[in-house]
Design an enzyme around this catalytic site. Structure first.
Site, mmCIF file in Angstrom:
data_model
loop_
_atom_site.group_PDB
_atom_site.id
_atom_site.type_symbol
_atom_site.label_atom_id
_atom_site.label_comp_id
_atom_site.label_asym_id
_atom_site.label_seq_id
_atom_site.Cartn_x
_atom_site.Cartn_y
_atom_site.Cartn_z
ATOM 1 N N SER A 286 0.837 -1.224 0.000
ATOM 2 C CA SER A 286 0.000 0.000 0.000
ATOM 3 C C SER A 286 0.859 1.257 0.000
ATOM 4 C CB SER A 286 -0.967 -0.003 1.180
ATOM 5 O OG SER A 286 -0.289 -0.189 2.397
ATOM 6 N N HIS B 125 -1.952 -8.835 2.017
ATOM 7 C CA HIS B 125 -1.648 -7.556 2.697
ATOM 8 C C HIS B 125 -2.800 -7.247 3.666
ATOM 9 C CE1 HIS B 125 0.166 -3.770 3.428
ATOM 10 N NE2 HIS B 125 -0.159 -3.104 2.339
ATOM 11 N N HIS C 214 5.670 -12.568 7.583
ATOM 12 C CA HIS C 214 5.882 -11.179 7.176
ATOM 13 C C HIS C 214 7.077 -11.097 6.240
ATOM 14 C CE1 HIS C 214 6.312 -6.817 7.350
ATOM 15 N NE2 HIS C 214 5.052 -6.824 7.715
ATOM 16 N N ASP D 137 -2.398 -8.417 11.669
ATOM 17 C CA ASP D 137 -3.749 -8.818 11.288
ATOM 18 C C ASP D 137 -4.276 -10.007 12.090
ATOM 19 O OD1 ASP D 137 -4.021 -6.867 9.211
ATOM 20 O OD2 ASP D 137 -2.597 -8.025 8.048
HETATM 21 N N1 HAX Z 1 1.260 -19.605 5.875
HETATM 22 C C1 HAX Z 1 1.737 -20.506 4.987
HETATM 23 N N2 HAX Z 1 2.807 -20.290 4.210
HETATM 24 C C2 HAX Z 1 3.448 -19.127 4.368
HETATM 25 C C3 HAX Z 1 3.034 -18.160 5.300
HETATM 26 C C4 HAX Z 1 1.881 -18.431 6.065
HETATM 27 N N3 HAX Z 1 1.383 -17.549 6.935
HETATM 28 N N4 HAX Z 1 3.858 -17.108 5.229
HETATM 29 C C5 HAX Z 1 4.766 -17.396 4.263
HETATM 30 N N5 HAX Z 1 4.497 -18.605 3.755
HETATM 31 C C6 HAX Z 1 5.173 -19.265 2.627
HETATM 32 C C7 HAX Z 1 5.100 -18.359 1.414
HETATM 33 O O1 HAX Z 1 3.845 -18.499 0.764
HETATM 34 C C8 HAX Z 1 6.262 -18.852 0.600
HETATM 35 O O2 HAX Z 1 5.885 -20.049 0.000
HETATM 36 P P1 HAX Z 1 6.340 -20.389 -1.516
HETATM 37 O O3 HAX Z 1 7.816 -20.520 -1.438
HETATM 38 O O4 HAX Z 1 5.639 -21.647 -1.825
HETATM 39 O O5 HAX Z 1 5.909 -19.237 -2.367
HETATM 40 C C9 HAX Z 1 7.295 -19.190 1.667
HETATM 41 O O6 HAX Z 1 6.552 -19.371 2.907
HETATM 42 C C10 HAX Z 1 8.340 -18.100 1.904
HETATM 43 O O7 HAX Z 1 7.657 -16.882 2.193
HETATM 44 P P2 HAX Z 1 8.360 -15.772 3.095
HETATM 45 O O8 HAX Z 1 9.616 -15.335 2.417
HETATM 46 O O9 HAX Z 1 8.443 -16.212 4.507
HETATM 47 O O10 HAX Z 1 7.257 -14.614 3.067
HETATM 48 P P3 HAX Z 1 6.974 -13.550 1.922
HETATM 49 O O11 HAX Z 1 7.835 -12.354 2.174
HETATM 50 O O12 HAX Z 1 7.062 -14.155 0.564
HETATM 51 O O13 HAX Z 1 5.445 -13.196 2.183
HETATM 52 C C11 HAX Z 1 3.552 -12.683 3.515
HETATM 53 C C12 HAX Z 1 5.049 -12.440 3.310
HETATM 54 C C13 HAX Z 1 3.061 -11.757 4.597
HETATM 55 C C14 HAX Z 1 2.835 -12.363 2.200
HETATM 56 C C15 HAX Z 1 3.336 -14.161 3.902
HETATM 57 O O14 HAX Z 1 3.953 -14.415 5.144
HETATM 58 C C16 HAX Z 1 1.872 -14.542 3.975
HETATM 59 O O15 HAX Z 1 1.284 -14.902 2.949
HETATM 60 N N6 HAX Z 1 1.228 -14.465 5.200
HETATM 61 C C17 HAX Z 1 -0.185 -14.726 5.335
HETATM 62 C C18 HAX Z 1 -1.011 -13.543 4.894
HETATM 63 C C19 HAX Z 1 -0.856 -12.395 5.853
HETATM 64 O O16 HAX Z 1 -1.001 -12.533 7.058
HETATM 65 N N7 HAX Z 1 -0.629 -11.201 5.314
HETATM 66 C C20 HAX Z 1 -0.517 -9.969 6.111
HETATM 67 C C21 HAX Z 1 0.919 -9.540 6.319
HETATM 68 C C22 HAX Z 1 1.036 -8.276 7.120
HETATM 69 C C23 HAX Z 1 0.501 -7.149 6.348
HETATM 70 O O17 HAX Z 1 1.006 -6.709 5.334
HETATM 71 N N8 HAX Z 1 -0.617 -6.674 6.749
HETATM 72 O O18 HAX Z 1 -1.246 -5.777 6.000
#
Ligand code: HAX
Length: 436
Positions: A239, A269, A316, A371
């Protein structure tokens, strides 16, 4: 000119030579390198954005203008009869980096009252949207509808670059002052049979929002805490980055913030707060009235992971520990709703999920983010329509991203235009061991 605006101008004038010197005298100093996985993987950790408004340490969490969350809450002047600062005092702090006096806060309060009236055509547009439009689509549409009010767009052809910050500040202030009424309107229009509660200009933003939502105390404090906690998380999140990117084309604050909101509406997000409640409700449905236990929570988490989905509210892109925004909200719950069943369930997930995610072995951060906890508080105070939760995030996020694009214009930050490459180029550089 208000004291906030004149102080902001002084700060801008003090800061400009620093940015100029960095570009002119040290512009070629190398501060980072980019690997192939960063190039394909969302530019994670690549240092290519500048902001002085907040900084996110992977372990310690967010600092607003150098202060962590407890320090920020302690330092800012409080709303009358409240332990929480007014959002208006926080706005002053984000823009200037200074803790305002009560007199300075009162001036912001008075200034916002002159800006807060939302043109009626915005409500007409919202009323014309389909009843099942998502509240985030409504919020973003409201921003685009308001674009014709932009002072930046109106003055653009008559301004010099050094003056861009002024109408950007005006637009940003108008958006911040008007957002609570727009958000509360969306809520009451969509979920409360259109029974709108008129704004009470005598109240500060948090109290007025609670009033317009029709939710009694201490929801005013919930609103203040929530808007401040969700305001800013440095510049690389979707965002903030989307808002900054669009503003870099000299699009005005309405276009830019609408873009930021559209990014916030993604499930990875800001929409994760809605997803968390969705996950919990589905889990409770499957229990069919049985008590949640660590065992059945664990099984539900594994079911989600095994079906190829993420656990919402966990993980995250930068943080590597429990998000202090999660902790701040947990402390609120411990004080105000310690026995709430939903809070207890969220605590149980907190006990189990990091272990499950660690065993799953993918995520770099198995700890909860902001969240995971935020919906519990909203639900407790009667805001059970959880597809509205990201709108609350959006109102808070406005503070950070709009302060940032005001400073972007003040410091003349450039049009954002990173370079793309082709897959064949990456393969060639991979074979050579680097781009030589
Ligand atoms: N559950 C399952 N798998 C997860 C995970 C979770 N909560 N968090 C990360 N992973 C997975 C990723 O999908 C990724 O898998 P692939 O290799 O198969 O693509 C792997 O672990 C490595 O990811 P990462 O490097 O640890 O995390 P990213 O930086 O790629 O992504 C995210 C960060 C926040 C998008 C991710 O942790 C996620 O999807 N979390 C769940 C959704 C969420 O809570 N989002 C809100 C985040 C906070 C925010 O911005 N709020 O607005």
């Amino acid at each position: 000119m208000t004291r906030l605006k004149s102080r902001l101008l002084e700060k801008i004038q003090e800061h400009r030579p620093r940015t100029t010197a960095l570009i002119k005298e040290h512009g070629k100093v190398i501060i980072d390198e980019v690997t192939i996985d960063q190039c394909i993987g969302g530019a994670r950790d690549v240092r290519t954005l500048v902001t002085d408004i907040s900084y996110l340490d992977p372990v310690e969490g967010i600092r607003f203008r150098g202060m962590n969350i407890p320090e920020t809450f302690a330092a800012l002047p409080k709303a009358p009869g409240s332990e929480y600062p007014t959002v208006e005092s926080f706005w002053y702090f984000l823009l200037t980096g200074e803790i305002p006096t009560q007199a300075e806060v009162n001036e912001v309060l008075a200034d916002f009252k002159t800006r807060a009236k939302v043109p009626s055509y915005v409500f007409d547009v919202l009323k014309a949207m389909p009843k099942d439009a998502h509240p985030m689509a409504m919020l973003s549409a409201a921003m685009l509808t308001l674009q014709k009010e932009s002072q930046f767009a109106a003055k653009y052809h008559d301004m010099k670059k050094n003056d861009y910050w002024d109408p950007m500040y005006e637009d940003a202030s108008n958006i911040v002052a008007q957002l609570p009424e727009i958000a509360a309107f969306i809520y009451r229009w969509k979920y409360k049979k259109g029974e709108i509660i008129a704004s009470n200009p005598a109240l500060d933003m948090g109290a007025n929002f609670a009033h317009m939502m029709g939710i009694a105390k201490p929801y005013d404090d919930v609103a203040r805490m929530y808007f401040i906690l969700h305001s800013d998380h440095e510049s690389g999140n979707v965002s903030a980055h989307a808002t900054h990117l669009v503003a870099s084309a000299l699009s005005d604050a309405y276009y830019s913030f609408s873009a930021g909101l559209n990014g916030l509406a993604g499930p990875l997000h800001g929409l994760a707060n809605q997803e968390v409640l969705d996950w919990i409700k589905e889990f409770q449905g499957k229990l069919g009235g049985a008590e949640p236990t660590e065992e059945n929570v664990k099984k539900a988490l594994w079911d989600t992971l095994n079906s190829g989905h993420v656990i919402p509210g966990y993980g995250h892109a930068v943080l590597r520990k429990t998000d202090p925004r999660y902790t701040a909200q947990m402390e609120f719950c411990l004080k105000h709703l310690p026995k709430d069943p939903l809070f207890k369930l969220v605590n149980m997930i907190y006990k189990v999920a990091p272990g499950v995610l660690t065993e799953h072995g993918k995520t770099k951060n198995p700890w909860p983010n902001v969240d995971a906890q935020s919906g519990v508080i909203q639900w407790y105070y009667g805001l059970t329509e959880y597809d509205f939760y990201t709108v609350l995030f959006g109102v808070g996020r406005a503070l950070g991203v709009l302060a940032n694009i005001t400073w972007d214009r003040a410091l003349g930050y450039a049009l954002e235009r990173p370079k793309s490459v082709t897959t064949a180029m990456l393969e060639e550089w991979a074979a050579k061991g680097g781009r030589k």
